[in-house]
Scaffold this motif. Sequence first.
Motif, PDB file in Angstrom:
ATOM      1  N   LEU A 310       0.823  -1.204   0.000  1.00  0.00           N
ATOM      2  CA  LEU A 310       0.000   0.000   0.000  1.00  0.00           C
ATOM      3  C   LEU A 310       0.862   1.261   0.000  1.00  0.00           C
ATOM      4  O   LEU A 310       0.575   2.223  -0.721  1.00  0.00           O
ATOM      5  CB  LEU A 310      -0.900  -0.003   1.243  1.00  0.00           C
ATOM      6  N   LEU A 311       1.913   1.237   0.810  1.00  0.00           N
ATOM      7  CA  LEU A 311       2.813   2.385   0.868  1.00  0.00           C
ATOM      8  C   LEU A 311       3.518   2.580  -0.478  1.00  0.00           C
ATOM      9  O   LEU A 311       3.690   3.706  -0.953  1.00  0.00           O
ATOM     10  CB  LEU A 311       3.838   2.191   1.994  1.00  0.00           C
ATOM     11  N   TYR A 312       3.896   1.456  -1.094  1.00  0.00           N
ATOM     12  CA  TYR A 312       4.476   1.511  -2.441  1.00  0.00           C
ATOM     13  C   TYR A 312       3.528   2.252  -3.387  1.00  0.00           C
ATOM     14  O   TYR A 312       3.911   3.179  -4.096  1.00  0.00           O
ATOM     15  CB  TYR A 312       4.682   0.089  -2.989  1.00  0.00           C
ATOM     16  N   ILE A 313       2.272   1.806  -3.378  1.00  0.00           N
ATOM     17  CA  ILE A 313       1.277   2.380  -4.301  1.00  0.00           C
ATOM     18  C   ILE A 313       1.096   3.870  -4.044  1.00  0.00           C
ATOM     19  O   ILE A 313       1.077   4.677  -4.992  1.00  0.00           O
ATOM     20  CB  ILE A 313      -0.076   1.639  -4.152  1.00  0.00           C
ATOM     21  N   LYS A 326      -0.591   0.938 -10.966  1.00  0.00           N
ATOM     22  CA  LYS A 326      -1.639   0.043 -11.475  1.00  0.00           C
ATOM     23  C   LYS A 326      -1.186  -1.417 -11.411  1.00  0.00           C
ATOM     24  O   LYS A 326      -1.966  -2.312 -11.052  1.00  0.00           O
ATOM     25  CB  LYS A 326      -1.993   0.408 -12.915  1.00  0.00           C
ATOM     26  N   GLN A 327       0.079  -1.646 -11.754  1.00  0.00           N
ATOM     27  CA  GLN A 327       0.618  -3.018 -11.699  1.00  0.00           C
ATOM     28  C   GLN A 327       0.535  -3.574 -10.283  1.00  0.00           C
ATOM     29  O   GLN A 327       0.153  -4.729 -10.067  1.00  0.00           O
ATOM     30  CB  GLN A 327       2.072  -3.033 -12.190  1.00  0.00           C
ATOM     31  N   ILE A 333      -5.091  -7.458  -6.494  1.00  0.00           N
ATOM     32  CA  ILE A 333      -6.375  -8.049  -6.918  1.00  0.00           C
ATOM     33  C   ILE A 333      -6.205  -9.534  -7.193  1.00  0.00           C
ATOM     34  O   ILE A 333      -7.016 -10.377  -6.755  1.00  0.00           O
ATOM     35  CB  ILE A 333      -6.921  -7.314  -8.159  1.00  0.00           C
ATOM     36  N   ILE A 334      -5.124  -9.888  -7.881  1.00  0.00           N
ATOM     37  CA  ILE A 334      -4.849 -11.313  -8.154  1.00  0.00           C
ATOM     38  C   ILE A 334      -4.665 -12.061  -6.843  1.00  0.00           C
ATOM     39  O   ILE A 334      -5.218 -13.147  -6.633  1.00  0.00           O
ATOM     40  CB  ILE A 334      -3.594 -11.462  -9.056  1.00  0.00           C
ATOM     41  N   GLY A 335      -3.895 -11.450  -5.928  1.00  0.00           N
ATOM     42  CA  GLY A 335      -3.672 -12.075  -4.620  1.00  0.00           C
ATOM     43  C   GLY A 335      -4.967 -12.243  -3.844  1.00  0.00           C
ATOM     44  O   GLY A 335      -5.160 -13.235  -3.134  1.00  0.00           O
ATOM     45  N   HIS A 336      -5.882 -11.286  -3.994  1.00  0.00           N
ATOM     46  CA  HIS A 336      -7.171 -11.316  -3.300  1.00  0.00           C
ATOM     47  C   HIS A 336      -7.975 -12.566  -3.684  1.00  0.00           C
ATOM     48  O   HIS A 336      -8.691 -13.139  -2.855  1.00  0.00           O
ATOM     49  CB  HIS A 336      -7.965 -10.046  -3.652  1.00  0.00           C
ATOM     50  N   TYR A 376     -11.146  -0.899 -10.290  1.00  0.00           N
ATOM     51  CA  TYR A 376     -10.233  -1.624  -9.397  1.00  0.00           C
ATOM     52  C   TYR A 376     -10.910  -1.851  -8.051  1.00  0.00           C
ATOM     53  O   TYR A 376     -10.826  -2.929  -7.457  1.00  0.00           O
ATOM     54  CB  TYR A 376      -8.934  -0.836  -9.187  1.00  0.00           C
ATOM     55  N   SER A 377     -11.585  -0.794  -7.553  1.00  0.00           N
ATOM     56  CA  SER A 377     -12.267  -0.889  -6.256  1.00  0.00           C
ATOM     57  C   SER A 377     -13.413  -1.898  -6.325  1.00  0.00           C
ATOM     58  O   SER A 377     -13.608  -2.703  -5.399  1.00  0.00           O
ATOM     59  CB  SER A 377     -12.801   0.495  -5.853  1.00  0.00           C
ATOM     60  N   VAL A 378     -14.172  -1.877  -7.421  1.00  0.00           N
ATOM     61  CA  VAL A 378     -15.288  -2.822  -7.599  1.00  0.00           C
ATOM     62  C   VAL A 378     -14.799  -4.262  -7.564  1.00  0.00           C
ATOM     63  O   VAL A 378     -15.503  -5.166  -7.080  1.00  0.00           O
ATOM     64  CB  VAL A 378     -16.025  -2.533  -8.937  1.00  0.00           C
ATOM     65  N   SER A 379     -13.574  -4.496  -8.042  1.00  0.00           N
ATOM     66  CA  SER A 379     -13.018  -5.860  -8.126  1.00  0.00           C
ATOM     67  C   SER A 379     -12.989  -6.579  -6.781  1.00  0.00           C
ATOM     68  O   SER A 379     -12.968  -7.809  -6.726  1.00  0.00           O
ATOM     69  CB  SER A 379     -11.594  -5.815  -8.689  1.00  0.00           C
TER      70      SER A 379
END
Length: 839
Positions: A310-313, A326-327, A333-336, A376-379
Amino acid sequence: QSEESAVSLWNWAVTKHTGAVISDEQRAKLRFVACRLVYLCEGSDPPEGTIRRQILMSMKTGKGWIDVGKADLADGFLETAMNSIEKLYAKLRKESDGEADINVHKADVEKDLFKVLSYQAESVFAQGDFQKAVICVQRCKDMLMKLPRESRYLSILCYNFGVETYDWKKYEQSSFWLSQSYDIGKMDMKYSIGKEMQAKVLRLLATAYFEWDCNLYLDKALKAINLANEENLHPAGFFLKVKILLKSGASDEDISSAVAEFQHHEMSLDFCLNTAKLLLEHGRESVGFDFLKSVAERFEASPDFGKVTLLYIEFLLQNKKELLAKQKVEEIIIGHYTGKQLLPETLNRLHIILWDTAAKHYEAKSYSEALQWYNYSVSFYTPGQIDQNLAKLQRNMASCYLHLKQVDKAKEAVKEAERCDPNSIFTQFSVYKIAVMEDDTDKAVEAIIEMGKLAEKPSQREDKLIVDENTGTNLLSLAAQIALENDQQVVAIKALEYLSEHSQDCRQVFAALKCLVRLTLSKVDSEEQGDKDAKSMMTYLTLAHKRLAEPFTEENLTRDIRTFEAHWFRKVAWNLAVQFKDCPEKMRDFFVLSFKLSQFCPSDKAVLIAQKTCLLMAAAIDLELGRQRVTPSEQVEFLTQALQHLQACKEIWKVLKLTGDFAKDPTETLLLLYEFEARSKLNDPTLSNLMESAWEQPQLEVKTLEIIASLAMESPARYPVLCKRALKSALNLYRKQTAIDAVKFSKCLHSLINLSLPTGVTDLDTCVLQEVWGYFEDALSVISSTDSYPEMEILWLMTRAWNTGIFQYTVGKYKEAEQWCGLGMRFLNHLGSLKKSYE
């Protein structure tokens, strides 16, 4: 006995304080009394025990006053304690046997002396005397060689002084006291305050140097923090060192080496992230991201690992590296969906970051980009999930779709928002926007009604989103604006009407009402529509009056703005009154409303004239309505209203007359005539008083008197006495004219004779006949002096006089009959073409 009582009081105060029966200040007061009493009982040579008791009581009393924040009261007791210590030492020396005894006594006394000095230091420090406090502490410090056990106490005292002066931002004094605390703490390791406390003192010392002037005291700050970290390594010490280096503009290499020192020590994830954040916020990307990379490796197995990503983002976004950000988001998202879910708190934080980024793109009108971040949030939501945040998300997406003219997708998003949160005013607003875009008036009005209902009952949501009244009215204001931009007046009027009725913001209400007035004025066409619009206008202007009448403060409505609004609305009401000249009741109502609205304007001459005119017009209309075929109760109502308007108008007229010359203004006459008509038709007992003052007015004209005479006998009024008096006064004025108007004179005389000499009445009083005879003589006088007297009036006079004589004859009054018939024959000579017919 007094001394025993003082000691008992002292002991009672001690025991009661432990049970919290008395407060600290009450205990200080009791000690004060007990201590003073003990000293009052002192003899010329008190025994050693008494002196020791006095020393103890003085010290404790002084300390008590310091502890309750009244240090100035402590000084006298501490000085007394000092004197008693000297007295005790002198007594002990006198009674001692040798040098050994003296040294013992000296050591004994020095303990009390140290305490008194430390208390004096506290007292003068509390009173802001830095120099005296330094002297007291220095004396205490000098005594530590003999009293090593007290070093811990003195070190903590100096630390406390340092903390207080730091809080007061007196960094120079703070650094002195903290340095003293550290130095004293090193004097005797056996009685030291301990490494942890020493490190704490040094960290605050470094902070004081840092905040005082980091550039000037950089070396001192670094030295203090390095010493602190040597004494006891603590995350706060590491963090402060990095802060100092960053503030001083140290090189990346120096900062990297400082960070490396702590890499092998146990640090929490949050602490490491805060350090990384500190580095990145100061633009040290190289060091910051390297450190963050090491943190990621170190805490890879931690359930809180998502915080690192999160800090990275966050910092990638701050540095405009959206593609990399975005990456990272896509990795999460994939991890989720592969068993590496973020903790709820971290996921919430991610949603906030995604929404903030989307919002920035939305503000920049990059709607497609905003949609990508919202998606992204909807995902992270599962299909069919009901969540108020998801509803808000769908609404935001709908707004983006609408800007992109993708109405179908916007409708789908709003439909999803309705599923998640149907009772949200924001959801209804989204429904409304689509309805307006599709030109669906009915649906738009329905949405406005729903928004109005929701705005009336503020609701607090689980996500702490509070929909208050201002939010609701602001949305409705925006809804009205959207409707007007899309040329949908019906919808706009609905939104504006709600705003004007429910908004607490006065300016917003007036803006809405003005808009409603303009919209309504623009669409008046048919008579039926005009009647409907008149009602609407009356409602809007009445509401404006209600809001202007509410108490106001300069914060929500300045006096100038209030006056401006009142002027605007009163002029609208006036113009509407004039516009409805063919509808008296509406005309009257708008004039009355214009008057009421003008009461919020400064009472200058122009406003007073407008107020007077409004009230006169309203009274005139009520009188006219009262003359028409109405029921008696309705007539009374109209006449009573007219009187009320006239009463208010009279007060205004009094003030207005003081502002200039109104000699040619007919207001005075109109007020008299209107009031006379209303009171006479109401059979008002005060009518006679009104007329008594009226007869005294020198400016009464013939026309006015004739109108009064006419009104006096107009049904349901019947005041023949007043009528006759008015006609007589009118005749007198006619006589005074240089060139008498025979036609008008004849009409006035005709009315007076008709009133005084009723047709068919035979038993008239002699006085009445004499009075009427006079009127006929007046007529003959005028007829003789002019050729313009109407012949039909002369014929009428002749006939009335002759017939009166005949009536007298029929009742046997022959003399009177001869006189009146003779009077009639005198008029015969003045007839023209008709003379021959009547001779």
